[in-house]
Design an enzyme around this catalytic site. Structure first.
Site, PDB file in Angstrom:
ATOM      1  CE1 TYR A 273      -3.315  -2.709   0.184  1.00 35.13           C
ATOM      2  CE2 TYR A 273      -3.733  -2.186   2.467  1.00 35.13           C
ATOM      3  CZ  TYR A 273      -4.022  -2.926   1.348  1.00 35.13           C
ATOM      4  OH  TYR A 273      -5.021  -3.857   1.393  1.00 35.13           O
TER       5      TYR A 273
ATOM      6  CG  LEU B 261     -19.116   0.709   2.195  1.00 36.07           C
ATOM      7  CD1 LEU B 261     -18.765   2.148   2.539  1.00 36.07           C
ATOM      8  CD2 LEU B 261     -20.567   0.414   2.536  1.00 36.07           C
TER       9      LEU B 261
ATOM     10  N   GLY C  86     -17.338   1.702  -2.966  1.00 34.18           N
ATOM     11  CA  GLY C  86     -18.171   2.901  -2.997  1.00 34.18           C
ATOM     12  C   GLY C  86     -19.452   2.760  -3.790  1.00 34.18           C
TER      13      GLY C  86
ATOM     14  CG  LEU D 266     -23.017  -1.808  -1.970  1.00 36.91           C
ATOM     15  CD1 LEU D 266     -22.421  -2.831  -1.018  1.00 36.91           C
ATOM     16  CD2 LEU D 266     -24.470  -2.154  -2.294  1.00 36.91           C
ATOM     17  CB  THR D 267     -21.882   5.300  -1.109  1.00 39.61           C
ATOM     18  OG1 THR D 267     -21.414   5.668  -2.425  1.00 39.61           O
ATOM     19  CG2 THR D 267     -20.743   4.631  -0.341  1.00 39.61           C
TER      20      THR D 267
ATOM     21  CE  LYS E 172     -17.892   7.043  -3.832  1.00 39.57           C
ATOM     22  NZ  LYS E 172     -16.817   7.526  -2.947  1.00 39.57           N
TER      23      LYS E 172
END
Length: 347
Positions: A53, A238, A241, A243-244, A246
């Site tokens: 990372y 998520l 993202g 599932l948000t 957006k």
């Protein structure tokens, strides 16, 4: 915050885990440290990272930067004892680290030492193998995963050799527990059997992708987890993202994951947005934040140890932290099950 046992160890981790993979690309040092401090205030004690990372993008120049950022927090006075720190040994195919060399008994000592230096700590609580040497069905490779890879006898011997090197690290106090990532049920059972044969460290956890949209874990892996005490550490709960909500209506917010990775690692498909709509509808009708519903649902699963979430700003972090206080009704759970049957495997 609920605490859960990490496998058959005496380590207890929070039901939510702070993910770190954007620290050093999408997040600055100060932003990362603010997230650590806020998560600690919310009674989270579990932090997950990896030597490779940050991501978005992965590059040779940034390898190890996230661990270094965490180490700076400890150097600046952060209490090491407040955290259960998990990191990962990169391996086969991860070309930016050791030219993609496989994990072996010969790479473990050097890799542990590198993480210890960057993290500025004397020990790693959970040391995970990031990817099986023989390959994996994860990251959309399930569609064409070929199980007829290396000789299983050679696979088992390699596992025994690695467990010997890991036990040496346990003996000198550099790691407390051992976990896997992106593994299969067969592979995990081979590791467990090798541990019984050799006396090496037993697999304590499995870090695989899991969310309302990615439920590969629900069959053989779930059964293995429950009966062998190898709890899931769910990443991408998520769905990066999705599932948000957006990204609905072909929206691509500036600085978002989709703005950096247009196909979201194979998650952006013709079917996924209809599936997301189904879950957004459930959340809206029951007065739930969709992100919190998705995280809370993950925490209800019988094989779940901890749910790893990431945030690129403090508002996202606050929403995720709020999931710990959400209880999903039987009605919501039933509607989620119905939505999953209507929209199976959307990517």
């Amino acid at each position: 915050m609920d605490r859960r046992k990490l496998g058959r160890t005496n380590i207890e981790v929070s039901a939510l885990c702070l993910g770190t993979m954007t620290w050093g690309t999408q997040n600055t040092v100060d932003e990362a440290h603010a997230q650590i401090e806020r998560a600690l205030e919310a009674d989270i004690n579990f932090l997950d990272t990896a030597e490779m990372y940050p991501v978005n993008p992965i590059s040779a120049e940034t390898i190890g930067r996230t661990e270094h950022i965490i180490g700076l927090w400890f150097e600046r006075g952060g209490a090491r004892n407040d955290w259960i720190v998990a990191t990962k040994h990169s391996g086969e195919g991860m070309r930016h680290v050791r030219d993609g060399a496989p994990i072996s008994s010969k790479t473990i000592r050097e890799t542990v030492e590198g993480s210890l230096r960057r993290l500025q700590t004397d020990y790693i609580d959970l040391y995970q193998f990031h990817w099986p040497n023989r390959g994996s069905y994860m990251f959309r490779k399930n569609w064409d995963y070929d199980p007829t890879g290396p000789d299983p006898v050679a696979v088992r011997q390699d596992m025994e050799d690695c467990l010997g090197a890991l036990q040496a690290e346990v003996d000198r106090g550099t790691i407390r527990a051992f976990g896997l990532s992106n593994e299969s049920a067969w592979g995990t059972c081979q590791w467990l059997a090798a541990s019984e044969r050799t006396g090496g460290p037993r697999v304590a956890s499995m870090q695989n992708e899991y969310s309302l949209l990615c439920r590969l874990y629900d069959t053989d892996m779930a059964e293995m987890s429950v009966h062998e005490d190898v709890g899931l550490l769910a990443f991408s709960p998520l769905a990066t993202g999705l599932l948000t909500g957006k990204y609905q209506g072909v929206a691509v917010p500036d600085g978002s994951r989709m703005s950096l990775n247009s196909d979201m690692g194979g998650r952006k498909t013709d079917r996924v947005f209809a599936a997301v709509d189904a879950y957004l509808d459930i959340a809206a009708r029951h007065g739930l934040d969709p992100s919190q519903m998705a995280l809370a649902w993950c925490m209800t699963r019988p094989f779940m140890c901890s749910v790893i979430f990431g945030a690129t700003d403090m508002d996202q972090l606050e929403v995720a932290l709020g999931a710990a206080d959400v209880t999903l009704s039987d009605e919501v759970l039933a509607e989620i099950t119905a939505a999953q049957r209507a929209h199976p495997m959307p990517y």
